[in-house]
Design an enzyme around this catalytic site. Structure first.
Site, PDB file in Angstrom:
ATOM      1  N   LEU A 292       0.882  -1.139  -0.037  1.00  0.00           N
ATOM      2  CA  LEU A 292       0.083   0.097  -0.006  1.00  0.00           C
ATOM      3  C   LEU A 292       0.869   1.239   0.091  1.00  0.00           C
ATOM      4  CD1 LEU A 292      -2.926  -0.965   2.311  1.00  0.00           C
ATOM      5  CD2 LEU A 292      -2.869  -1.275  -0.173  1.00  0.00           C
TER       6      LEU A 292
ATOM      7  N   ASP B 154       5.719  -5.784   2.584  1.00  0.00           N
ATOM      8  CA  ASP B 154       6.555  -5.427   1.548  1.00  0.00           C
ATOM      9  C   ASP B 154       7.272  -6.740   0.881  1.00  0.00           C
ATOM     10  OD1 ASP B 154       8.946  -4.428   0.525  1.00  0.00           O
ATOM     11  OD2 ASP B 154       9.022  -2.948   1.648  1.00  0.00           O
TER      12      ASP B 154
ATOM     13  N   ALA C 190       5.555  -3.367  -7.712  1.00  0.00           N
ATOM     14  CA  ALA C 190       6.561  -2.486  -8.370  1.00  0.00           C
ATOM     15  C   ALA C 190       6.377  -1.030  -8.133  1.00  0.00           C
ATOM     16  CB  ALA C 190       6.719  -2.761  -9.907  1.00  0.00           C
TER      17      ALA C 190
ATOM     18  N   THR D   9      12.673  -1.819  -4.722  1.00  0.00           N
ATOM     19  CA  THR D   9      11.538  -2.736  -4.789  1.00  0.00           C
ATOM     20  C   THR D   9      11.753  -3.519  -5.995  1.00  0.00           C
ATOM     21  OG1 THR D   9      10.033  -1.134  -3.542  1.00  0.00           O
ATOM     22  CG2 THR D   9       8.753  -2.606  -5.571  1.00  0.00           C
TER      23      THR D   9
ATOM     24  N   THR E  60       7.609  -4.983 -18.636  1.00  0.00           N
ATOM     25  CA  THR E  60       7.193  -3.872 -19.283  1.00  0.00           C
ATOM     26  C   THR E  60       8.169  -3.834 -20.729  1.00  0.00           C
ATOM     27  OG1 THR E  60       7.496  -1.535 -19.755  1.00  0.00           O
ATOM     28  CG2 THR E  60       8.880  -2.663 -17.950  1.00  0.00           C
ATOM     29  N   ASP E  61       7.140  -3.563 -21.781  1.00  0.00           N
ATOM     30  CA  ASP E  61       8.195  -3.345 -23.085  1.00  0.00           C
ATOM     31  C   ASP E  61       9.370  -2.255 -22.970  1.00  0.00           C
ATOM     32  OD1 ASP E  61       6.527  -1.234 -23.005  1.00  0.00           O
ATOM     33  OD2 ASP E  61       5.700  -1.287 -24.928  1.00  0.00           O
TER      34      ASP E  61
ATOM     35  N   TYR F 278      13.202   3.546 -14.195  1.00  0.00           N
ATOM     36  CA  TYR F 278      12.273   2.613 -13.921  1.00  0.00           C
ATOM     37  C   TYR F 278      12.659   1.303 -14.933  1.00  0.00           C
ATOM     38  CZ  TYR F 278       7.781   0.383 -15.258  1.00  0.00           C
ATOM     39  OH  TYR F 278       6.744  -0.709 -15.480  1.00  0.00           O
ATOM     40  N   SER F 279      12.735   1.838 -16.267  1.00  0.00           N
ATOM     41  CA  SER F 279      12.982   0.505 -17.013  1.00  0.00           C
ATOM     42  C   SER F 279      14.465  -0.394 -16.762  1.00  0.00           C
ATOM     43  CB  SER F 279      12.994   0.892 -18.453  1.00  0.00           C
ATOM     44  OG  SER F 279      13.762   1.941 -19.103  1.00  0.00           O
TER      45      SER F 279
ATOM     46  N   LYS G   2      13.359  -2.426 -13.955  1.00  0.00           N
ATOM     47  CA  LYS G   2      12.656  -3.698 -14.352  1.00  0.00           C
ATOM     48  C   LYS G   2      13.511  -4.736 -15.192  1.00  0.00           C
ATOM     49  CE  LYS G   2       8.667  -4.260 -14.258  1.00  0.00           C
ATOM     50  NZ  LYS G   2       7.804  -5.099 -13.037  1.00  0.00           N
TER      51      LYS G   2
ATOM     52  N   LYS H 217      -0.569   8.818 -14.297  1.00  0.00           N
ATOM     53  CA  LYS H 217      -0.401   8.381 -15.614  1.00  0.00           C
ATOM     54  C   LYS H 217      -1.011   9.092 -16.683  1.00  0.00           C
ATOM     55  CE  LYS H 217       2.515   5.154 -14.045  1.00  0.00           C
ATOM     56  NZ  LYS H 217       2.065   3.818 -13.732  1.00  0.00           N
TER      57      LYS H 217
ATOM     58  N   ASP I  60       9.994  18.625 -22.219  1.00  0.00           N
ATOM     59  CA  ASP I  60      10.006  17.121 -22.519  1.00  0.00           C
ATOM     60  C   ASP I  60      10.611  16.428 -21.019  1.00  0.00           C
ATOM     61  OD1 ASP I  60       9.450  14.730 -23.570  1.00  0.00           O
ATOM     62  OD2 ASP I  60      10.995  15.171 -25.342  1.00  0.00           O
TER      63      ASP I  60
ATOM     64  N   PRO J 212      12.945  14.082 -19.202  1.00  0.00           N
ATOM     65  CA  PRO J 212      14.586  13.660 -19.662  1.00  0.00           C
ATOM     66  C   PRO J 212      14.581  12.230 -20.192  1.00  0.00           C
ATOM     67  CG  PRO J 212      14.343  14.785 -17.398  1.00  0.00           C
ATOM     68  CD  PRO J 212      12.892  14.597 -17.914  1.00  0.00           C
TER      69      PRO J 212
HETATM   70  P1  NAD Z   1       0.875   0.413 -10.063  1.00  0.00           P
HETATM   71  O1  NAD Z   1       2.151   1.429  -9.321  1.00  0.00           O
HETATM   72  O2  NAD Z   1      -0.315   0.994 -10.000  1.00  0.00           O
HETATM   73  O3  NAD Z   1       0.735  -0.581  -8.737  1.00  0.00           O
HETATM   74  C1  NAD Z   1       1.962  -1.139  -7.948  1.00  0.00           C
HETATM   75  C2  NAD Z   1       1.520  -1.803  -6.524  1.00  0.00           C
HETATM   76  O4  NAD Z   1       2.689  -2.280  -6.151  1.00  0.00           O
HETATM   77  C3  NAD Z   1       0.607  -0.969  -5.848  1.00  0.00           C
HETATM   78  O5  NAD Z   1      -0.264  -1.561  -5.322  1.00  0.00           O
HETATM   79  C4  NAD Z   1       1.916  -0.767  -4.646  1.00  0.00           C
HETATM   80  O6  NAD Z   1       1.522  -0.256  -3.159  1.00  0.00           O
HETATM   81  C5  NAD Z   1       2.603  -2.099  -4.573  1.00  0.00           C
HETATM   82  N1  NAD Z   1       3.854  -2.119  -4.019  1.00  0.00           N
HETATM   83  C6  NAD Z   1       4.840  -1.172  -4.554  1.00  0.00           C
HETATM   84  N2  NAD Z   1       5.996  -1.484  -3.703  1.00  0.00           N
HETATM   85  C7  NAD Z   1       5.745  -2.563  -3.058  1.00  0.00           C
HETATM   86  C8  NAD Z   1       6.606  -3.464  -2.368  1.00  0.00           C
HETATM   87  N3  NAD Z   1       7.799  -2.933  -1.881  1.00  0.00           N
HETATM   88  N4  NAD Z   1       6.064  -4.678  -1.773  1.00  0.00           N
HETATM   89  C9  NAD Z   1       4.620  -4.688  -2.010  1.00  0.00           C
HETATM   90  N5  NAD Z   1       4.155  -3.983  -2.839  1.00  0.00           N
HETATM   91  C10 NAD Z   1       4.577  -3.050  -3.280  1.00  0.00           C
HETATM   92  O7  NAD Z   1       1.512  -0.460 -11.008  1.00  0.00           O
HETATM   93  P2  NAD Z   1       0.994  -1.039 -12.428  1.00  0.00           P
HETATM   94  O8  NAD Z   1       0.615  -0.073 -13.386  1.00  0.00           O
HETATM   95  O9  NAD Z   1      -0.202  -2.023 -11.736  1.00  0.00           O
HETATM   96  O10 NAD Z   1       1.946  -1.919 -12.654  1.00  0.00           O
HETATM   97  C11 NAD Z   1       2.038  -3.604 -12.304  1.00  0.00           C
HETATM   98  C12 NAD Z   1       3.121  -4.009 -12.874  1.00  0.00           C
HETATM   99  O11 NAD Z   1       3.057  -4.448 -14.344  1.00  0.00           O
HETATM  100  C13 NAD Z   1       4.423  -3.550 -12.444  1.00  0.00           C
HETATM  101  O12 NAD Z   1       5.421  -4.591 -12.450  1.00  0.00           O
HETATM  102  C14 NAD Z   1       4.771  -2.915 -13.969  1.00  0.00           C
HETATM  103  O13 NAD Z   1       6.314  -2.532 -14.007  1.00  0.00           O
HETATM  104  C15 NAD Z   1       4.087  -3.790 -15.009  1.00  0.00           C
HETATM  105  N6  NAD Z   1       3.639  -2.891 -16.099  1.00  0.00           N
HETATM  106  C16 NAD Z   1       2.820  -1.969 -16.151  1.00  0.00           C
HETATM  107  C17 NAD Z   1       2.450  -1.395 -17.277  1.00  0.00           C
HETATM  108  C18 NAD Z   1       1.495  -0.306 -17.143  1.00  0.00           C
HETATM  109  O14 NAD Z   1       1.119   0.359 -18.284  1.00  0.00           O
HETATM  110  N7  NAD Z   1       0.837   0.312 -16.121  1.00  0.00           N
HETATM  111  C19 NAD Z   1       2.770  -1.946 -18.719  1.00  0.00           C
HETATM  112  C20 NAD Z   1       3.550  -3.188 -18.588  1.00  0.00           C
HETATM  113  C21 NAD Z   1       4.082  -3.612 -17.309  1.00  0.00           C
HETATM  114  P1  TYD Z   2       2.985   7.417 -18.998  1.00  0.00           P
HETATM  115  O1  TYD Z   2       1.544   7.022 -18.783  1.00  0.00           O
HETATM  116  O2  TYD Z   2       3.693   8.050 -18.057  1.00  0.00           O
HETATM  117  O3  TYD Z   2       3.548   5.990 -19.442  1.00  0.00           O
HETATM  118  P2  TYD Z   2       5.093   5.533 -19.907  1.00  0.00           P
HETATM  119  O4  TYD Z   2       6.210   6.671 -19.704  1.00  0.00           O
HETATM  120  O5  TYD Z   2       5.524   4.458 -18.914  1.00  0.00           O
HETATM  121  O6  TYD Z   2       4.995   5.222 -21.443  1.00  0.00           O
HETATM  122  O7  TYD Z   2       3.110   8.178 -20.214  1.00  0.00           O
HETATM  123  C1  TYD Z   2       2.709   7.819 -21.553  1.00  0.00           C
HETATM  124  C2  TYD Z   2       3.300   8.736 -22.581  1.00  0.00           C
HETATM  125  O8  TYD Z   2       2.657  10.266 -22.572  1.00  0.00           O
HETATM  126  C3  TYD Z   2       4.684   9.031 -22.712  1.00  0.00           C
HETATM  127  O9  TYD Z   2       5.224   9.100 -23.881  1.00  0.00           O
HETATM  128  C4  TYD Z   2       4.750  10.328 -21.841  1.00  0.00           C
HETATM  129  C5  TYD Z   2       3.592  11.256 -22.002  1.00  0.00           C
HETATM  130  N1  TYD Z   2       3.129  12.019 -20.856  1.00  0.00           N
HETATM  131  C6  TYD Z   2       2.765  13.312 -21.392  1.00  0.00           C
HETATM  132  O10 TYD Z   2       2.979  13.716 -22.426  1.00  0.00           O
HETATM  133  N2  TYD Z   2       2.249  14.160 -20.493  1.00  0.00           N
HETATM  134  C7  TYD Z   2       2.150  13.540 -19.213  1.00  0.00           C
HETATM  135  O11 TYD Z   2       1.582  14.379 -18.207  1.00  0.00           O
HETATM  136  C8  TYD Z   2       2.454  12.124 -18.701  1.00  0.00           C
HETATM  137  C9  TYD Z   2       2.080  11.614 -17.406  1.00  0.00           C
HETATM  138  C10 TYD Z   2       2.822  11.484 -19.881  1.00  0.00           C
END
Ligand code: NAD
Ligand code: TYD
Length: 352
Positions: A36, A60, A84, A101, A133-134, A159-160, A163, A198, A290, A292
């Site tokens: 959480l 955790d 994550a 994490t 993730t991709d 982040y990437s 991962k 997001k 933009d 970084p």
């Molecule tokens: P999110 O940030 O919405 O959720 C992450 C969850 O993990 C949260 O509930 C958080 O409380 C929990 N968490 C964080 N640190 C923790 C820890 N140390 N111990 C236990 N719980 C912990 O993320 P999401 O968007 O749901 O992504 C889930 C997974 O999918 C991640 O591994 C992410 O890399 C991967 N993923 C996400 C996307 C995307 O578009 N969101 C795309 C591809 C892969």
């Molecule tokens: P995001 O939802 O952060 O996913 P990721 O960076 O993991 O792909 O962002 C999606 C795309 O949108 C990315 O190219 C960054 C852009 N973006 C904006 O242009 N403005 C914003 O405020 C955010 C959060 C993202």
């Protein structure tokens, strides 16, 4: 019947997967482990709290003792690991939590599961699904072909990179110990329970509040969008039919430029939301500095999971966005409390 633990099950994709699992396999025993953090939200799971075969545990993934205890006491046979730190902009502000994490936490889970699986004499049906993730593949030029499972890793953000580190560990546990790990690399998800930071929820909420819509750089970055329920079906398919040691790419086959996506959201909001403070909403679009190291383009070649496991996405972007917008319109009680002082602080750090 499975006894599954879903880490990160109170987050965006995790909670969608928990709902998918409980609806699809009502007799399975489901444990959610989630720390959480700011991104985890128990309200995402509130409708499940009275089920007999569902348990939420706050904890955790870096805490080895608790994980050992959980696996053993609940006789878990399947791990779906989604916990994550997941937001690129936060990883730029503070990469430490991402290494902790995503790398240390995944390592801790893998080690705990390895010992437990060994203590059970390596049952064939045990699975450890590592959800990734991709973004680990880096950035594509416009003419490049989409990422396949053999595209070399080239992560560009903290982040990437974190991962990618966790993916390498999951892969190594199969090759070294024969542990039944499977990795999935998925493109950008969207849908219900998506935290406001997001792109898609941020734009929906800002349109409803009449606030500027911050588009990074020239807005021409491309993402491949996948409706979250399609992702959950893919994860289910991989757990049921995927082969240990394999990687599966998951994508929506929906490449869209950010500026076009935001334009689509504005049009749909104009149509669906009553009484917008600013209409047409596209007047709110504002180009900002933009991000970084901003990756230009992601695209997934999902032919392996389609050909070998029979999964393909069902939702188009326009329909998926419509459903998502309606969810945010009908669930203002869900997102309003998330715009907390901490969130406002984060917002001003990123957007000034
Ligand atoms: P999110 O940030 O919405 O959720 C992450 C969850 O993990 C949260 O509930 C958080 O409380 C929990 N968490 C964080 N640190 C923790 C820890 N140390 N111990 C236990 N719980 C912990 O993320 P999401 O968007 O749901 O992504 C889930 C997974 O999918 C991640 O591994 C992410 O890399 C991967 N993923 C996400 C996307 C995307 O578009 N969101 C795309 C591809 C892969
Ligand atoms: P995001 O939802 O952060 O996913 P990721 O960076 O993991 O792909 O962002 C999606 C795309 O949108 C990315 O190219 C960054 C852009 N973006 C904006 O242009 N403005 C914003 O405020 C955010 C959060 C993202």
């Amino acid at each position: 019947m499975r006894r599954i633990i879903i880490t990160g099950g109170a987050g965006f994709i995790g909670s969608n997967l928990v709902h998918h699992w409980c609806e699809t396999y009502p007799d399975d025993y489901v444990v959610v482990l989630d720390a959480l953090t700011y991104a985890g939200n128990l309200n995402n799971l509130s409708s499940l709290k009275d089920r007999d075969n569902f348990l939420f545990v706050k904890g955790d993934i870096c805490d080895r003792e608790s994980i050992d205890h959980l696996l053993q006491s609940h006789q878990i046979d399947t791990v779906a690991h989604l916990a994550a730190e997941s937001h690129v902009d936060r990883s730029i502000l503070g990469p430490g939590a991402f290494v902790q994490t995503n790398v240390v936490g995944t390592f801790t889970l893998l080690e705990s599961f390895r010992n437990y699986w060994l203590s059970k004499d390596k049952p064939d049906h045990y699975r450890f699904l590592h959800v990734s993730t991709d973004e680990v593949y880096g950035s594509l030029e416009p003419e490049d072909s989409a990422f396949t499972e053999t595209t070399p890793y080239a992560p560009n953000s903290p982040y990437s990179a974190s991962k990618a580190g966790s993916d390498h560990l999951a892969r190594a546990y199969y090759h070294t110990y024969g542990m039944p790990t499977i990795i999935t690399n998925c493109s950008n998800n969207y849908g219900p329970y998506h935290f406001p930071e997001k792109l898609i929820p941020l734009m929906c909420i800002n349109i409803l509040l009449g606030k500027p819509l911050p588009v990074y750089g020239d807005g021409l970055n491309v993402r491949d969008w996948l409706y979250v329920e399609d992702h959950c079906r893919a994860l289910d398919t991989v757990i049921q039919k995927g082969l240990p040691g394999e990687t599966y790419n998951i994508g929506g086959n929906n490449e869209v430029k950010n500026i076009d996506l935001v334009g689509m959201l504005c049009e749909l909001m104009d149509e669906l939301a009553p009484d917008l403070p600013v209409k047409p909403a596209k007047q709110l679009i504002t180009f900002v500095k933009d991000r970084p190291g901003h990756d230009r383009r992601y695209a997934i070649d999902a032919s392996k999971i389609r050909n070998q496991l029979g999964w393909q996405p069902q939702e188009t972007v326009r329909e998926g966005l419509r459903k998502t917008i309606l969810w945010y319109l009908h669930n203002q009680n869900w997102w309003q409390p998330l715009l907390s002082p901490d969130y406002q602080k984060y917002y001003s750090q990123v957007y000034g």
